[in-house]
Design an enzyme around this catalytic site. Sequence first.
Site, short mmCIF file in Angstrom:
data_model
loop_
_atom_site.label_atom_id
_atom_site.label_comp_id
_atom_site.label_asym_id
_atom_site.label_seq_id
_atom_site.Cartn_x
_atom_site.Cartn_y
_atom_site.Cartn_z
N ASN A 14 0.89 -1.17 0.00
CA ASN A 14 0.00 0.00 0.00
C ASN A 14 0.92 1.22 0.00
O ASN A 14 1.50 1.55 1.03
CB ASN A 14 -0.90 -0.02 1.24
CG ASN A 14 -1.73 1.25 1.35
OD1 ASN A 14 -1.80 2.05 0.42
ND2 ASN A 14 -2.37 1.45 2.49
N TRP A 15 1.04 1.82 -1.16
CA TRP A 15 1.96 2.95 -1.28
C TRP A 15 1.45 4.21 -0.59
O TRP A 15 2.20 5.17 -0.43
CB TRP A 15 2.21 3.27 -2.76
CG TRP A 15 3.17 2.36 -3.43
CD1 TRP A 15 3.92 1.36 -2.86
CD2 TRP A 15 3.50 2.36 -4.83
NE1 TRP A 15 4.69 0.75 -3.80
CE2 TRP A 15 4.46 1.34 -5.02
CE3 TRP A 15 3.08 3.12 -5.92
CZ2 TRP A 15 5.01 1.08 -6.28
CZ3 TRP A 15 3.62 2.85 -7.17
CH2 TRP A 15 4.57 1.84 -7.35
N LYS A 16 0.18 4.23 -0.26
CA LYS A 16 -0.43 5.44 0.31
C LYS A 16 -0.17 6.61 -0.65
O LYS A 16 -0.10 6.40 -1.86
CB LYS A 16 0.07 5.67 1.74
CG LYS A 16 -0.05 4.38 2.57
CD LYS A 16 0.16 4.54 4.03
CE LYS A 16 -0.04 3.19 4.71
NZ LYS A 16 0.08 3.23 6.15
N HIS B 266 -9.33 1.45 5.20
CA HIS B 266 -8.03 1.63 5.86
C HIS B 266 -8.21 2.63 7.02
O HIS B 266 -8.98 3.58 6.91
CB HIS B 266 -7.00 2.14 4.85
CG HIS B 266 -5.61 2.07 5.39
ND1 HIS B 266 -5.12 3.00 6.27
CD2 HIS B 266 -4.61 1.16 5.21
CE1 HIS B 266 -3.87 2.66 6.61
NE2 HIS B 266 -3.55 1.56 5.97
N GLU C 234 -6.50 5.02 7.97
CA GLU C 234 -6.24 6.42 7.61
C GLU C 234 -7.48 7.03 6.97
O GLU C 234 -7.78 8.21 7.17
CB GLU C 234 -5.01 6.52 6.71
CG GLU C 234 -3.74 6.22 7.50
CD GLU C 234 -2.62 5.57 6.70
OE1 GLU C 234 -2.65 5.61 5.45
OE2 GLU C 234 -1.71 5.00 7.33
N GLU D 43 -5.14 -4.68 10.70
CA GLU D 43 -4.03 -3.74 10.92
C GLU D 43 -4.25 -2.97 12.22
O GLU D 43 -5.06 -2.03 12.26
CB GLU D 43 -3.98 -2.72 9.78
CG GLU D 43 -3.74 -3.31 8.42
CD GLU D 43 -3.15 -2.27 7.48
OE1 GLU D 43 -2.19 -2.61 6.78
OE2 GLU D 43 -3.64 -1.12 7.46
N GLY E 13 3.13 2.15 10.52
CA GLY E 13 4.12 3.21 10.29
C GLY E 13 4.90 3.58 11.53
O GLY E 13 5.60 4.58 11.56
N SER F 19 3.90 -2.41 10.06
CA SER F 19 5.35 -2.54 10.16
C SER F 19 5.86 -3.92 9.74
O SER F 19 6.83 -4.45 10.32
CB SER F 19 5.84 -2.18 11.58
OG SER F 19 5.49 -0.83 11.87
N GLY G 86 2.99 -1.13 4.11
CA GLY G 86 3.17 0.27 3.72
C GLY G 86 4.62 0.56 3.39
O GLY G 86 5.09 0.33 2.28
N GLY G 87 5.36 1.05 4.38
CA GLY G 87 6.72 1.53 4.19
C GLY G 87 7.63 0.58 3.41
O GLY G 87 8.34 1.00 2.48
O1 G3H Z 1 -1.68 -0.48 4.63
C1 G3H Z 1 -0.58 -0.65 5.16
C2 G3H Z 1 -0.40 -0.33 6.54
O2 G3H Z 1 -1.00 0.85 6.92
C3 G3H Z 1 0.92 -0.65 7.15
O3 G3H Z 1 1.85 0.37 6.96
P1 G3H Z 1 3.38 0.12 7.44
O4 G3H Z 1 3.79 -1.18 6.83
O5 G3H Z 1 4.14 1.29 6.94
O6 G3H Z 1 3.32 0.02 8.94
#
Ligand code: G3H
Length: 252
Positions: free
Chosen positions: A10-12, A96, A98, A168, A174, A214, A235-236
Amino acid sequence: MSRKPIIAGNWKMNKTLLEAQEFVDAVKDNIPSSELVDTVIGAPALFLAPMAYSSRGTDLKLSAQNSFWENSGAFTGENSPAAIADLGVQYIIIGHSERREYFHETDEDINKKAKAIIANGLTPILCCGETLETFEAGKTAEWVEGQITAGLKDLTPEQVSNLVIAYEPIWAIGTGKSATSEIADETCGVVRATVEKLYGSEVADKVRIQYGGSVKPENVDEYMSKENIDGALVGGASLEAESFLALLNFVK
Ligand SMILES: O=C[C@H](O)COP(=O)(O)O
């Protein structure tokens, strides 16, 4: 029951189009066969058309990060599931944390999106997860059960069998502070038990459940070894091609 693993980045709200294209070029011919694992990138909507074009014929699948629930109309700024489907995208992330927090999405909105996405032949990746406060109060199971029950309202058993649910914990997103694999497995088990309560064991055995928060190349194996975890929403660690490819090394 063996469920095919699904690793989704998920690149956000990250990357430019050029960076997105460079990423696709670096990974598209280096990922495991889709017979072994579903490999997905959730990119900003702006990049989906060119990414679909450049990854055509490869094992890389694409996801949107959101969509509206109507297929057309006066909804300025929204993207319809029909238009996303038309690009050759296969998944849409919904609910999600967010989006729930910053864009005030409710369980009811998310349920409408799930129905519209399925009606357009796509697979929702339905997210759930609790805050640190809820976790510390020992109310995770109750919270997640409520989100899943509301998110799946009025879906048929067949529809639920085919979807993906991502657990999640918000406190692990994050932050670098991942949930232990035991906690992640336990709550993914709660998600599966909720599906079983609503739809029976056959559906619960089929639905794929991801852990997110994470996840990195260093801990992905540990999560993937757990009974109730069928994949990761990342994500990251999905932003760089090298790290994304390393997440897939658990596939032997
Ligand atoms: O959608 C992915 C998540 O919000 C996880 O993000 P992260 O892997 O950066 O903690």
